[in-house]
Motif scaffolding. Structure first.
Motif, mmCIF file in Angstrom:
data_model
loop_
_atom_site.group_PDB
_atom_site.id
_atom_site.type_symbol
_atom_site.label_atom_id
_atom_site.label_comp_id
_atom_site.label_asym_id
_atom_site.label_seq_id
_atom_site.Cartn_x
_atom_site.Cartn_y
_atom_site.Cartn_z
ATOM 1 N N ILE A 175 68.044 -28.587 71.815
ATOM 2 C CA ILE A 175 67.153 -27.736 71.017
ATOM 3 C C ILE A 175 67.750 -27.502 69.631
ATOM 4 O O ILE A 175 67.048 -27.579 68.615
ATOM 5 C CB ILE A 175 66.895 -26.403 71.743
ATOM 6 C CG1 ILE A 175 66.069 -26.660 73.017
ATOM 7 C CG2 ILE A 175 66.164 -25.418 70.827
ATOM 8 C CD1 ILE A 175 65.979 -25.471 73.945
ATOM 9 N N GLU A 176 69.043 -27.247 69.565
ATOM 10 C CA GLU A 176 69.696 -26.995 68.276
ATOM 11 C C GLU A 176 69.691 -28.246 67.390
ATOM 12 O O GLU A 176 69.754 -28.146 66.168
ATOM 13 C CB GLU A 176 71.126 -26.503 68.503
ATOM 14 C CG GLU A 176 71.178 -25.102 69.118
ATOM 15 C CD GLU A 176 72.591 -24.656 69.441
ATOM 16 O OE1 GLU A 176 73.508 -25.513 69.437
ATOM 17 O OE2 GLU A 176 72.785 -23.449 69.704
ATOM 18 N N GLY A 177 69.613 -29.419 68.008
ATOM 19 C CA GLY A 177 69.571 -30.668 67.245
ATOM 20 C C GLY A 177 68.158 -31.159 66.986
ATOM 21 O O GLY A 177 67.977 -32.231 66.411
ATOM 22 N N GLY A 178 67.159 -30.371 67.409
ATOM 23 C CA GLY A 178 65.767 -30.775 67.295
ATOM 24 C C GLY A 178 65.198 -30.642 65.896
ATOM 25 O O GLY A 178 65.926 -30.427 64.921
ATOM 26 N N PHE A 179 63.889 -30.730 65.796
ATOM 27 C CA PHE A 179 63.215 -30.818 64.499
ATOM 28 C C PHE A 179 62.105 -29.782 64.363
ATOM 29 O O PHE A 179 61.632 -29.234 65.353
ATOM 30 C CB PHE A 179 62.633 -32.228 64.312
ATOM 31 C CG PHE A 179 63.637 -33.330 64.503
ATOM 32 C CD1 PHE A 179 64.467 -33.718 63.469
ATOM 33 C CD2 PHE A 179 63.769 -33.969 65.729
ATOM 34 C CE1 PHE A 179 65.409 -34.723 63.637
ATOM 35 C CE2 PHE A 179 64.698 -34.982 65.921
ATOM 36 C CZ PHE A 179 65.522 -35.355 64.874
ATOM 37 N N ARG A 180 61.704 -29.569 63.107
ATOM 38 C CA ARG A 180 60.555 -28.718 62.794
ATOM 39 C C ARG A 180 59.797 -29.322 61.616
ATOM 40 O O ARG A 180 60.360 -30.039 60.794
ATOM 41 C CB ARG A 180 61.011 -27.300 62.433
ATOM 42 C CG ARG A 180 61.640 -26.531 63.589
ATOM 43 C CD ARG A 180 61.807 -25.068 63.254
ATOM 44 N NE ARG A 180 60.498 -24.417 63.072
ATOM 45 C CZ ARG A 180 60.348 -23.130 62.739
ATOM 46 N NH1 ARG A 180 61.417 -22.378 62.555
ATOM 47 N NH2 ARG A 180 59.145 -22.625 62.594
#
Length: 216
Positions: A175-180
């Motif tokens: 999750i911390e390495g994910g995108f937005r």
């Protein structure tokens, strides 16, 4: 919430570690809850042409490949890329390659897809992947990734009683390495030649479907 890329435990476990199977089962549950297989089945596979060469990054246990085999009567070619060995039950005509993603050549690939894979890479590495994609003949990209919001860290904690310690840790890292928003599009350097569809879901999926526009 700033993007942070860190190593995940699953990637460093010895091949016979029993926690690998535990984590794979957890990921199957999480994918089902997030309805990720359904997205590939409804939004991606119907756009695949029978002559396409599909390549899947981080193909894991071959779950998407087996879904693809059920969905299509014929396909030009399929190649799964992963450090893991070829999974049992994969159709004989499907190819499997144990190789580093950063060393791939996309020549001859029409459709590139992946599930929970690109969040492992830094923006620098994603830029390199993007340059190769843009220089290739790939016509469609389909990636399901993790959405980086505090809400999804709380949602992960709700699963702690039924998932193992590796999945608890790796889930947070994912999750911390994910995108937005446009982050993955910008990291890959996808320009105006691509028609983009982006979707962020309540349960934490970040979905990118990109189709290369026909040249005028």
């Amino acid at each position: 919430m700033k993007r942070i890329v860190q190593p995940e435990i699953l990637d460093s476990l010895p091949c016979h570690d029993p926690r690998i199977d535990q984590t794979r089962r957890d990921l199957t549950l999480i994918n089902a809850l997030m309805r990720n297989p359904s997205w590939f089945r409804r939004q991606v596979f119907p756009r695949v042409q029978p002559t396409d060469h599909m390549m899947e990054l981080g193909a894991g246990k071959g779950e998407l490949a087996l879904m693809l085999a059920e969905h299509l009567c014929a396909i030009g070619a399929y190649t799964g890329i992963d450090f893991a060995q070829r999974p049992d039950g994969l159709p004989d005509e499907f190819n499997w390659c144990c190789k580093d993603l950063l060393e791939l050549d996309y020549a001859g690939v029409d459709v590139l897809m992946g599930n929970f894979i690109l969040h492992h890479f830094s923006d620098v590495a994603l830029a390199d992947i993007g340059r190769k994609i843009n220089a290739s003949g790939i016509r469609m990209l389909a990636f399901n990734e993790t959405l980086r919001r505090p809400l999804h860290l709380w949602q992960l904690r709700l699963l702690y009683p039924v998932i193992c310690d590796v999945t608890r840790y790796d889930g947070r890292v994912s999750i911390e390495g994910g995108f937005r928003r446009q982050e993955l599009v910008e990291a890959l350097g996808l320009a105006d030649e691509w028609k983009l569809e982006l979707k962020e879901t309540f349960l934490g999926s970040y979905r990118l479907l990109a189709q290369r526009k026909a040249k005028a």
